[in-house]
Write a protein that holds these residues in place. Structure first.
Motif, PDB file in Angstrom:
ATOM      1  N   ALA A  11      -3.526   6.751  -5.859  1.00  0.00           N
ATOM      2  CA  ALA A  11      -3.075   5.687  -6.746  1.00  0.00           C
ATOM      3  C   ALA A  11      -4.320   5.100  -7.409  1.00  0.00           C
ATOM      4  N   TRP A  12      -4.162   4.615  -8.608  1.00  0.00           N
ATOM      5  CA  TRP A  12      -5.280   4.030  -9.326  1.00  0.00           C
ATOM      6  C   TRP A  12      -5.947   2.934  -8.506  1.00  0.00           C
ATOM      7  N   SER A  13      -5.139   2.089  -7.893  1.00  0.00           N
ATOM      8  CA  SER A  13      -5.688   0.945  -7.157  1.00  0.00           C
ATOM      9  C   SER A  13      -6.536   1.398  -5.966  1.00  0.00           C
ATOM     10  N   TYR A  14      -6.289   2.588  -5.468  1.00  0.00           N
ATOM     11  CA  TYR A  14      -7.039   3.041  -4.303  1.00  0.00           C
ATOM     12  C   TYR A  14      -8.468   3.445  -4.657  1.00  0.00           C
ATOM     13  N   MET A  15      -8.716   3.673  -5.923  1.00  0.00           N
ATOM     14  CA  MET A  15     -10.071   4.030  -6.341  1.00  0.00           C
ATOM     15  C   MET A  15     -11.059   2.902  -6.037  1.00  0.00           C
ATOM     16  N   GLU A  16     -10.550   1.696  -6.055  1.00  0.00           N
ATOM     17  CA  GLU A  16     -11.415   0.562  -5.717  1.00  0.00           C
ATOM     18  C   GLU A  16     -11.854   0.637  -4.262  1.00  0.00           C
ATOM     19  N   GLU A  17     -10.923   1.046  -3.402  1.00  0.00           N
ATOM     20  CA  GLU A  17     -11.251   1.212  -1.982  1.00  0.00           C
ATOM     21  C   GLU A  17     -12.319   2.291  -1.804  1.00  0.00           C
ATOM     22  N   ILE A  18     -12.194   3.359  -2.564  1.00  0.00           N
ATOM     23  CA  ILE A  18     -13.193   4.427  -2.494  1.00  0.00           C
ATOM     24  C   ILE A  18     -14.551   3.898  -2.932  1.00  0.00           C
ATOM     25  N   SER A  19     -14.520   3.115  -3.983  1.00  0.00           N
ATOM     26  CA  SER A  19     -15.766   2.529  -4.486  1.00  0.00           C
ATOM     27  C   SER A  19     -16.421   1.656  -3.425  1.00  0.00           C
ATOM     28  N   ARG A  20     -15.593   0.874  -2.747  1.00  0.00           N
ATOM     29  CA  ARG A  20     -16.114  -0.028  -1.719  1.00  0.00           C
ATOM     30  C   ARG A  20     -16.759   0.790  -0.595  1.00  0.00           C
ATOM     31  N   ARG A  21     -16.132   1.895  -0.238  1.00  0.00           N
ATOM     32  CA  ARG A  21     -16.654   2.703   0.857  1.00  0.00           C
ATOM     33  C   ARG A  21     -17.948   3.421   0.461  1.00  0.00           C
ATOM     34  N   LEU A  22     -18.035   3.762  -0.803  1.00  0.00           N
ATOM     35  CA  LEU A  22     -19.254   4.423  -1.264  1.00  0.00           C
ATOM     36  C   LEU A  22     -20.450   3.496  -1.151  1.00  0.00           C
ATOM     37  N   GLU A  23     -20.185   2.200  -1.255  1.00  0.00           N
ATOM     38  CA  GLU A  23     -21.287   1.237  -1.179  1.00  0.00           C
ATOM     39  C   GLU A  23     -21.881   1.159   0.206  1.00  0.00           C
ATOM     40  N   ASN A  24     -21.165   1.709   1.194  1.00  0.00           N
ATOM     41  CA  ASN A  24     -21.705   1.715   2.548  1.00  0.00           C
ATOM     42  C   ASN A  24     -22.842   2.719   2.701  1.00  0.00           C
ATOM     43  N   PHE A  25     -22.922   3.655   1.765  1.00  0.00           N
ATOM     44  CA  PHE A  25     -24.081   4.538   1.764  1.00  0.00           C
ATOM     45  C   PHE A  25     -25.295   3.768   1.243  1.00  0.00           C
ATOM     46  N   MET A  85       0.836  -1.210   0.000  1.00  0.00           N
ATOM     47  CA  MET A  85       0.000   0.000   0.000  1.00  0.00           C
ATOM     48  C   MET A  85       0.865   1.253   0.000  1.00  0.00           C
ATOM     49  N   ALA A  86       0.536   2.174  -0.857  1.00  0.00           N
ATOM     50  CA  ALA A  86       1.300   3.413  -0.943  1.00  0.00           C
ATOM     51  C   ALA A  86       1.130   4.233   0.336  1.00  0.00           C
ATOM     52  N   LEU A  87       2.186   4.898   0.751  1.00  0.00           N
ATOM     53  CA  LEU A  87       2.146   5.779   1.909  1.00  0.00           C
ATOM     54  C   LEU A  87       2.835   7.083   1.533  1.00  0.00           C
ATOM     55  N   PHE A  88       2.040   8.134   1.409  1.00  0.00           N
ATOM     56  CA  PHE A  88       2.585   9.416   0.987  1.00  0.00           C
ATOM     57  C   PHE A  88       2.921  10.273   2.210  1.00  0.00           C
ATOM     58  N   LEU A  89       4.181  10.748   2.263  1.00  0.00           N
ATOM     59  CA  LEU A  89       4.648  11.531   3.396  1.00  0.00           C
ATOM     60  C   LEU A  89       5.231  12.857   2.947  1.00  0.00           C
ATOM     61  N   ASP A 107       7.966   6.608  -6.200  1.00  0.00           N
ATOM     62  CA  ASP A 107       8.449   5.343  -5.640  1.00  0.00           C
ATOM     63  C   ASP A 107       7.301   4.557  -5.020  1.00  0.00           C
ATOM     64  N   GLN A 108       6.444   5.261  -4.302  1.00  0.00           N
ATOM     65  CA  GLN A 108       5.315   4.604  -3.649  1.00  0.00           C
ATOM     66  C   GLN A 108       4.337   4.024  -4.669  1.00  0.00           C
ATOM     67  N   LEU A 109       4.414   4.515  -5.893  1.00  0.00           N
ATOM     68  CA  LEU A 109       3.479   4.069  -6.932  1.00  0.00           C
ATOM     69  C   LEU A 109       4.121   3.088  -7.901  1.00  0.00           C
ATOM     70  N   SER A 110       5.359   2.712  -7.631  1.00  0.00           N
ATOM     71  CA  SER A 110       6.109   1.919  -8.618  1.00  0.00           C
ATOM     72  C   SER A 110       5.481   0.555  -8.866  1.00  0.00           C
ATOM     73  N   ALA A 111       4.749   0.038  -7.881  1.00  0.00           N
ATOM     74  CA  ALA A 111       4.150  -1.286  -8.049  1.00  0.00           C
ATOM     75  C   ALA A 111       2.786  -1.220  -8.740  1.00  0.00           C
ATOM     76  N   GLU A 112       2.299  -0.025  -8.988  1.00  0.00           N
ATOM     77  CA  GLU A 112       0.977   0.130  -9.594  1.00  0.00           C
ATOM     78  C   GLU A 112       0.948  -0.324 -11.055  1.00  0.00           C
ATOM     79  N   ALA A 113      -0.172  -0.871 -11.441  1.00  0.00           N
ATOM     80  CA  ALA A 113      -0.345  -1.281 -12.838  1.00  0.00           C
ATOM     81  C   ALA A 113      -0.389  -0.035 -13.731  1.00  0.00           C
ATOM     82  N   PHE A 114      -1.171   0.965 -13.280  1.00  0.00           N
ATOM     83  CA  PHE A 114      -1.220   2.226 -14.024  1.00  0.00           C
ATOM     84  C   PHE A 114      -0.163   3.168 -13.488  1.00  0.00           C
ATOM     85  N   GLN A 115       0.807   3.535 -14.316  1.00  0.00           N
ATOM     86  CA  GLN A 115       1.874   4.438 -13.889  1.00  0.00           C
ATOM     87  C   GLN A 115       1.435   5.883 -14.044  1.00  0.00           C
TER      88      GLN A 115
END
Lengths: 151, 151
Positions: free
Chosen positions: A51-65, A1-5, A26-34
């Motif tokens: 990061a692109w992959s984090y959008m899925e997490e956002i989507s999951r959280r939106l479903e809680n509404f 998981m990316a950690l931005f500091l 560097d934190q995004l180097s493992a991402e599929a979408f660069q």
DNA sequence: TGGATATTTATGGGATAGCATGGGTTTTGG
DNA sequence: CCAAAACCCATGCTATCCCATAAATATCCA
């Protein structure tokens, strides 16, 4: 998981290009979408970056509404509808769309603020005010980090 | 879990480099990121130092807040936005950013003070005053260690 | 145990590579 | 066919790497 500091201030050139801080890349180097995903902040004159992959997490959280609730709809519209996907060029830069730059009031100096699993882009001058505000809120409201459950 | 003990005073060279005490580095040898994370202390003219994994723990705790909530935003801005990530060089040194050195009043002698799972960096001279103050507080207020629950 | 030898640590400085930045050139797509 | 976007190359600066040394510590073997 990316950690931005930390905060990095980079210049926006006349073509609208900005270097994404090397530490962030560097934190995004493992991402599929660069590249990064940006959309307008709901609370500030700033841009939210992910990061692109984090959008899925956002989507999951939106479903809680509640499905079809006004809130869910509004959030989904702004978050997904108005987000842009920006790819790195060979030098690790992205082109900031003009409307987003205007929204965030970014003139020449763009401040990348690491916030953990996301980051924000501010106009460097504007950021100072935000900082003092955030510090005051943390102190006045006595905000602390709950132990909580591991996510 | 890293455990930082005792005080080590090292010199800051003209490039801004300081050796992180070998004892501290040993405590960090298992870390994925070989280096330290620093930010300004909220209470003292000093810097607070952590292991990278400690920041990951903080990040996890922040995920328990609602996305885009004001609390999450304020905390992340102060904690993550104002921190810096410093990697060891081949000799176990880090370069202290000038603004952080100024904040802590570090001139030439940097004092690394172990405080358990974190440590602080003081200007060696300034630390002496702080020490006497801390001793006086413990004595006057009769401070003791609560049994408490394990974190 | 003791004394000689090997490691590790803190420190210094020169060489090098990476980053942020700028500008030109080709490609794309409308 | 033209404008905008993507790609490519150049550059100054700074951070990183690499080697060297001295002091302190640890190790070894008689």
């Amino acid at each position: 998981m990316a950690l931005f500091l930390s905060t990095h201030i980079n210049k926006v050139d006349k073509k609208g290009r900005v270097s994404v801080p090397a530490q962030f890349r560097d934190q995004l180097s493992a991402e599929a979408f660069q590249g990064i995903v940006l959309f307008r902040s709901h609370a500030h004159p700033a841009l939210e970056g992910f990061a692109w992959s984090y959008m899925e997490e956002i989507s999951r959280r939106l479903e809680n509404f509640d499905l079809f609730s006004a809130e869910q709809d509004d959030l989904a519209t702004t978050v997904f509808g108005e987000s842009v996907q920006l790819a790195f060029d060979g030098e690790g830069r992205v082109v900031l769309p003009v409307d987003l730059m205007q929204f965030a009031g970014v003139v020449e100096q763009a401040a990348f603020v690491g916030l953990g699993n996301k980051f924000q882009i501010w106009d460097a001058a504007e950021l100072e005010k935000r900082r003092t505000e955030a510090r005051r809120n943390v102190r006045d409201k006595n905000l602390t980090l709950p132990k909580g459950e591991a996510a």
